[in-house]
Scaffold this active site. Structure first.
Site, PDB file in Angstrom:
ATOM      1  N   ASP A   1     -24.188  21.407  -1.923  1.00 35.95           N
ATOM      2  CA  ASP A   1     -23.988  22.836  -1.673  1.00 35.95           C
ATOM      3  C   ASP A   1     -24.182  23.697  -2.924  1.00 35.95           C
ATOM      4  O   ASP A   1     -24.688  24.814  -2.843  1.00 35.95           O
ATOM      5  CB  ASP A   1     -22.581  23.059  -1.080  1.00 35.95           C
ATOM      6  CG  ASP A   1     -21.470  22.482  -1.946  1.00 35.95           C
ATOM      7  OD1 ASP A   1     -21.627  21.337  -2.436  1.00 35.95           O
ATOM      8  OD2 ASP A   1     -20.451  23.154  -2.158  1.00 35.95           O
TER       9      ASP A   1
ATOM     10  N   LYS B   1     -31.358   6.495 -18.197  1.00 32.41           N
ATOM     11  CA  LYS B   1     -31.840   6.649 -16.821  1.00 32.41           C
ATOM     12  C   LYS B   1     -31.613   8.077 -16.317  1.00 32.41           C
ATOM     13  O   LYS B   1     -32.515   8.687 -15.745  1.00 32.41           O
ATOM     14  CB  LYS B   1     -31.094   5.670 -15.906  1.00 32.41           C
ATOM     15  CG  LYS B   1     -31.289   5.955 -14.444  1.00 32.41           C
ATOM     16  CD  LYS B   1     -30.524   4.996 -13.569  1.00 32.41           C
ATOM     17  CE  LYS B   1     -29.095   5.378 -13.294  1.00 32.41           C
ATOM     18  NZ  LYS B   1     -28.878   6.397 -12.268  1.00 32.41           N
ATOM     19  N   ASN B   2     -30.396   8.609 -16.541  1.00 33.40           N
ATOM     20  CA  ASN B   2     -30.071   9.896 -15.944  1.00 33.40           C
ATOM     21  C   ASN B   2     -30.759  11.072 -16.624  1.00 33.40           C
ATOM     22  O   ASN B   2     -30.719  12.195 -16.115  1.00 33.40           O
ATOM     23  CB  ASN B   2     -28.551  10.104 -15.908  1.00 33.40           C
ATOM     24  CG  ASN B   2     -27.912   9.260 -14.817  1.00 33.40           C
ATOM     25  OD1 ASN B   2     -28.621   8.648 -14.004  1.00 33.40           O
ATOM     26  ND2 ASN B   2     -26.595   9.208 -14.794  1.00 33.40           N
TER      27      ASN B   2
ATOM     28  N   ARG C   1     -31.169  -0.989 -10.555  1.00 37.54           N
ATOM     29  CA  ARG C   1     -31.396   0.459 -10.498  1.00 37.54           C
ATOM     30  C   ARG C   1     -31.171   1.067 -11.878  1.00 37.54           C
ATOM     31  O   ARG C   1     -31.804   2.078 -12.201  1.00 37.54           O
ATOM     32  CB  ARG C   1     -30.420   1.115  -9.522  1.00 37.54           C
ATOM     33  CG  ARG C   1     -30.690   0.811  -8.071  1.00 37.54           C
ATOM     34  CD  ARG C   1     -29.789   1.649  -7.198  1.00 37.54           C
ATOM     35  NE  ARG C   1     -29.764   3.019  -7.715  1.00 37.54           N
ATOM     36  CZ  ARG C   1     -28.769   3.877  -7.539  1.00 37.54           C
ATOM     37  NH1 ARG C   1     -27.708   3.530  -6.849  1.00 37.54           N
ATOM     38  NH2 ARG C   1     -28.830   5.082  -8.042  1.00 37.54           N
TER      39      ARG C   1
ATOM     40  N   ASP D   1     -19.051   7.211 -14.953  1.00 37.88           N
ATOM     41  CA  ASP D   1     -19.992   6.083 -14.900  1.00 37.88           C
ATOM     42  C   ASP D   1     -19.566   4.898 -15.771  1.00 37.88           C
ATOM     43  O   ASP D   1     -20.237   3.865 -15.773  1.00 37.88           O
ATOM     44  CB  ASP D   1     -21.394   6.555 -15.323  1.00 37.88           C
ATOM     45  CG  ASP D   1     -22.072   7.373 -14.230  1.00 37.88           C
ATOM     46  OD1 ASP D   1     -21.538   7.416 -13.112  1.00 37.88           O
ATOM     47  OD2 ASP D   1     -23.127   7.969 -14.503  1.00 37.88           O
TER      48      ASP D   1
ATOM     49  N   ARG E   1     -20.664  13.341  -1.760  1.00 34.08           N
ATOM     50  CA  ARG E   1     -21.633  13.935  -2.674  1.00 34.08           C
ATOM     51  C   ARG E   1     -22.511  15.020  -2.050  1.00 34.08           C
ATOM     52  O   ARG E   1     -23.716  14.858  -1.882  1.00 34.08           O
ATOM     53  CB  ARG E   1     -22.499  12.833  -3.302  1.00 34.08           C
ATOM     54  CG  ARG E   1     -21.649  11.828  -4.053  1.00 34.08           C
ATOM     55  CD  ARG E   1     -22.457  10.778  -4.728  1.00 34.08           C
ATOM     56  NE  ARG E   1     -23.006  11.229  -5.989  1.00 34.08           N
ATOM     57  CZ  ARG E   1     -23.651  10.426  -6.837  1.00 34.08           C
ATOM     58  NH1 ARG E   1     -23.816   9.164  -6.538  1.00 34.08           N
ATOM     59  NH2 ARG E   1     -24.119  10.894  -7.962  1.00 34.08           N
ATOM     60  N   PRO E   2     -21.912  16.169  -1.730  1.00 32.20           N
ATOM     61  CA  PRO E   2     -22.696  17.259  -1.150  1.00 32.20           C
ATOM     62  C   PRO E   2     -23.654  17.888  -2.167  1.00 32.20           C
ATOM     63  O   PRO E   2     -23.574  17.597  -3.361  1.00 32.20           O
ATOM     64  CB  PRO E   2     -21.617  18.276  -0.750  1.00 32.20           C
ATOM     65  CG  PRO E   2     -20.451  17.976  -1.625  1.00 32.20           C
ATOM     66  CD  PRO E   2     -20.498  16.519  -1.935  1.00 32.20           C
TER      67      PRO E   2
ATOM     68  N   CYS F   1     -23.107   8.566  -0.039  1.00 34.25           N
ATOM     69  CA  CYS F   1     -23.443   7.301  -0.681  1.00 34.25           C
ATOM     70  C   CYS F   1     -22.146   6.562  -0.897  1.00 34.25           C
ATOM     71  O   CYS F   1     -21.078   7.095  -0.604  1.00 34.25           O
ATOM     72  CB  CYS F   1     -24.191   7.515  -1.983  1.00 34.25           C
ATOM     73  SG  CYS F   1     -23.149   8.067  -3.291  1.00 34.25           S
TER      74      CYS F   1
END
Ligand code: UD1
Length: 440
Positions: A146, A43-44, A420, A328, A143-144, A138
Site C-alpha cells: 500500500d 543481494k538487496n 536465493r 534479516d 507484506r502489503p 509470503c
C-alpha cells in the site's frame, strides 16, 4: 560478456516447494571454523540497481554482483521479459533497457520474489504506464504494498487494482510531491526514489528508510545523472531530471551475509576473516556480539572475528529499521542464543510471522517459547542434529548455523531458499573446516 542464463533454465520456482527440485544440506556438527570468507555483493542492493537500469536507454554496468543467486536469476527473468538485454560474467553484469517492449510484470515471475515490485516505479516514470502483479503474502507475513501505491499516487499516478494486478498510468508523466511515509519501508522508499528521478520538479520523501542498500541505489542513480540529496538520512530530496544515462556502479558488500558468518563463528567457535566487508553497516549487531562475549577486529576492509572456548552470554535483542538490529539477522542471532548462558529475549518488530525457525530449532534441542512478537530463549548446553525444514531464506541459514554446532548429523531440507540469498554458502563454510555438503 556472456548472455545471462535465464532462470527458466532451472525451471524452478524459488517460493513454491512443490515445483522445486528436492535438495538438502547435510552437516556434521562440532568443527570449529578457521579461515577466510569473501563477502559477496549485497543481494538487496543488487536487485534494486538492476531495476534502475529501466530508467534509461543506455547501458548500466554493475560490478560486485552476486550473480549466482536465485533471486538475481528471477530479476533477470523479469527484466528479460520486459525486453531488456542482460549479460553477466563473474560478478559483472550489463543491462540495457533501450528496447523495452512490455510493461507488464506477470504473476508467474513476481510471485517468486517480492523484490520484483521494484520495477513499478521505474517503468511508470519512464514509460508513463506499468502493470505489475501484486506480490501477495509470503511466509514471513502479509507484506502489503500500500505504501508503494499511495506514494506513486501522490506523484500523480492513476492506479487501480484489478485481477491481482496494479495498473498504473501517468500519461503526462509524474510530478514531484512531498511524501511522508506513515511507516518506514525499504521497498517503498526505493520505488518512490527511482520514480521521482524522472518526475517534474522536487520530491521530498520524509520518514524514509535509511538502509545502506537504499543509499547504494541512490549513489547508482546519481551516477546515472539523478539529483538526489539526503541519502542515508530519513529525508531524501530528489530533483527530477528529463533523462538518465548509463553508468558504472559497484554494489556494496552484503551486511546480512557478513552478520551471518559473524554469528557462525560465535556458534562454532574459532577465527574467521571476512573479506571485503563493511563493519560500519553492522554497528547495532557488533555491539551485541561483543556484549555476548565475542572478539571482533577490523583490518582495512576485513573483519576478524574470534570466539575462544568460553560460553556466550544470553542478551536481549529487538529488530528495528536501520540503524537498529536488522530483522534479516534475527533468526541467525536466535540460533546463537539457544546455546548462550542464561535467558534471552528476541522481539520481532518488522514482520508479524518471522518465528518459523523456532519449532525447527526446538526439534534440535533448543528451549524457545514464543509469546506474541517475542521469543524467550533459555540457553541449553548443546543442540542435537536432526532433519529440519527450511521455511524462508533467513530461517534456513539459521538452521545451517545450528547444524554446524549440533551433536551428530543435521539435514536441512528445501535449501533452494538458501540459494536465493547466500552465494556459495556450502563452499564458503567447507573452506573454513565445516563438514557440510549438498545432497539430493
Ligand atoms: C526489505 C528487504 C527484506 C528486509 C526488509 C526489512 C529486499 C528485497 N528485502 O523488504 O530482506 O527484511 O526490507 O528490512 O530488500 N509494509 C507495509 N506496506 C508497504 C510496504 C511495507 O505495511 O507498502 C510493511 C511490511 O509488511 C513490513 C514493514 O512495512 O512489516 C517493513 O517492510 P519493508 O521495509 O517494505 O520491507 P521490504 O522492502 O519488503
Amino acid at each position: 560478456m556472456l548472455p545471462y542464463p535465464s532462470s527458466d533454465a532451472s525451471g524452478e520456482s524459488v517460493s513454491d516447494p512443490q515445483s522445486a527440485t528436492p535438495d538438502k544440506i547435510r552437516i556434521i556438527g562440532g568443527q570449529q571454523l578457521k579461515g577466510t570468507i569473501p563477502i559477496s555483493g549485497a543481494k538487496n542492493a543488487a536487485l534494486k540497481v538492476m531495476c534502475a537500469a529501466l530508467l534509461t536507454d543506455e547501458s548500466l554496468y554493475l560490478e560486485n554482483m552476486p550473480n549466482t543467486l536465485r533471486d538475481i536469476a528471477s530479476q533477470t527473468e523479469l527484466l528479460t521479459h520486459l525486453g531488456c538485454t542482460l549479460s553477466a560474467e563473474g560478478d559483472l553484469m550489463a543491462i540495457n533497457a533501450k528496447n523495452v517492449n512490455e510493461l507488464t510484470a506477470p504473476y508467474e515471475i513476481v510471485r517468486k520474489m517480492r523484490g520484483s515490485i521494484l520495477v513499478l516505479g521505474p517503468l511508470l516514470a519512464r514509460f508513463g504506464e506499468a502493470k505489475v502483479s501484486l506480490p501477495g503474502g509470503c511466509a514471513i507475513g502479509t507484506r502489503p504494498v500500500d505504501l508503494h501505491i499511495k506514494g506513486l499516487e501522490e506523484l500523480g499516478a492513476e492506479i487501480n487494482l484489478e485481477g491481482g494486478y496494479i495498473n498504473a498510468k501517468a500519461p503526462k508523466g509524474l510530478t514531484g510531491a512531498k511524501i511522508t511515509f506513515p511507516k518506514v519501508s525499504v521497498g517503498a522508499t526505493e520505488n518512490l526514489m527511482m520514480a521521482a528521478t524522472l518526475a517534474k520538479g522536487e520530491t521530498v520523501l520524509s520518514n524514509a528508510a535509511r538502509e545502506p542498500e537504499i543509499a547504494d541505489l541512490g549513489e547508482c542513480l546519481v551516477k546515472m545523472g539523478a539529483k538526489i540529496e539526503g541519502l542515508g538520512t530519513d529525508t531524501i530530496r530528489i530533483e527530477g531530471v528529463k533523462n538518465l544515462s548509463g553508468a558504472h556502479h559497484s554494489v556494496l558488500p552484503d551486511r546480512i551475509e557478513t552478520g551471518t558468518y559473524l554469528i557462525a563463528a560465535g556458534m562454532a567457535g574459532g577465527t574467521l576473516k571476512l573479506q571485503n566487508a563493511r563493519i560500519e553497516h553492522l554497528s547495532a549487531v557488533m555491539g551485541l556480539l561483543a556484549q555476548a562475549g565475542m572478539e571482533i577486529d577490523q583490518s582495512g576492509n576485513d573483519i576478524i572475528v574470534h570466539r575462544n572456548g568460553l560460553r556466550l552470554k544470553g542478551i536481549d535483542i529487538m529488530t528495528e529499521p536501520y540503524p537498529g538490529f536488522p530483522t534479516d539477522l534475527q533468526a541467525q542471532f536466535m540460533a546463537m542464543l539457544t546455546l548462550a548462558e542464561g535467558a534471552a529475549m528476541v522481539t520481532e518488530n518488522i514482520f508479524e510471522n518471522r518465528f518459523m525457525h523456532v519449532p525447527e530449532l526446538n526439534r534440535m534441542g533448543a528451549d524457545i517459547t514464543v509469546q506474541g512478537n517475542s521469543a524467550i530463549i533459555r540457553g541449553v548446553k548443546k543442540l542435537k542434529g536432526a532433519e529440519v525444514m527450511a521455511t524462508d531464506l533467513r530461517a534456513s541459514v539459521a538452521l545451517v548455523l545450528a547444524g554446524l554446532v549440533a551433536e551428530g548429523e543435521t539435514v536441512v531440507n528445501r535449501i533452494y531458499h538458501l540459494e536465493r540469498g547466500y552465494e556459495n554458502i556450502v563452499e564458503k563454510l567447507q573452506g573454513c573446516g565445516a563438514q557440510v555438503e549438498k545432497t539430493a
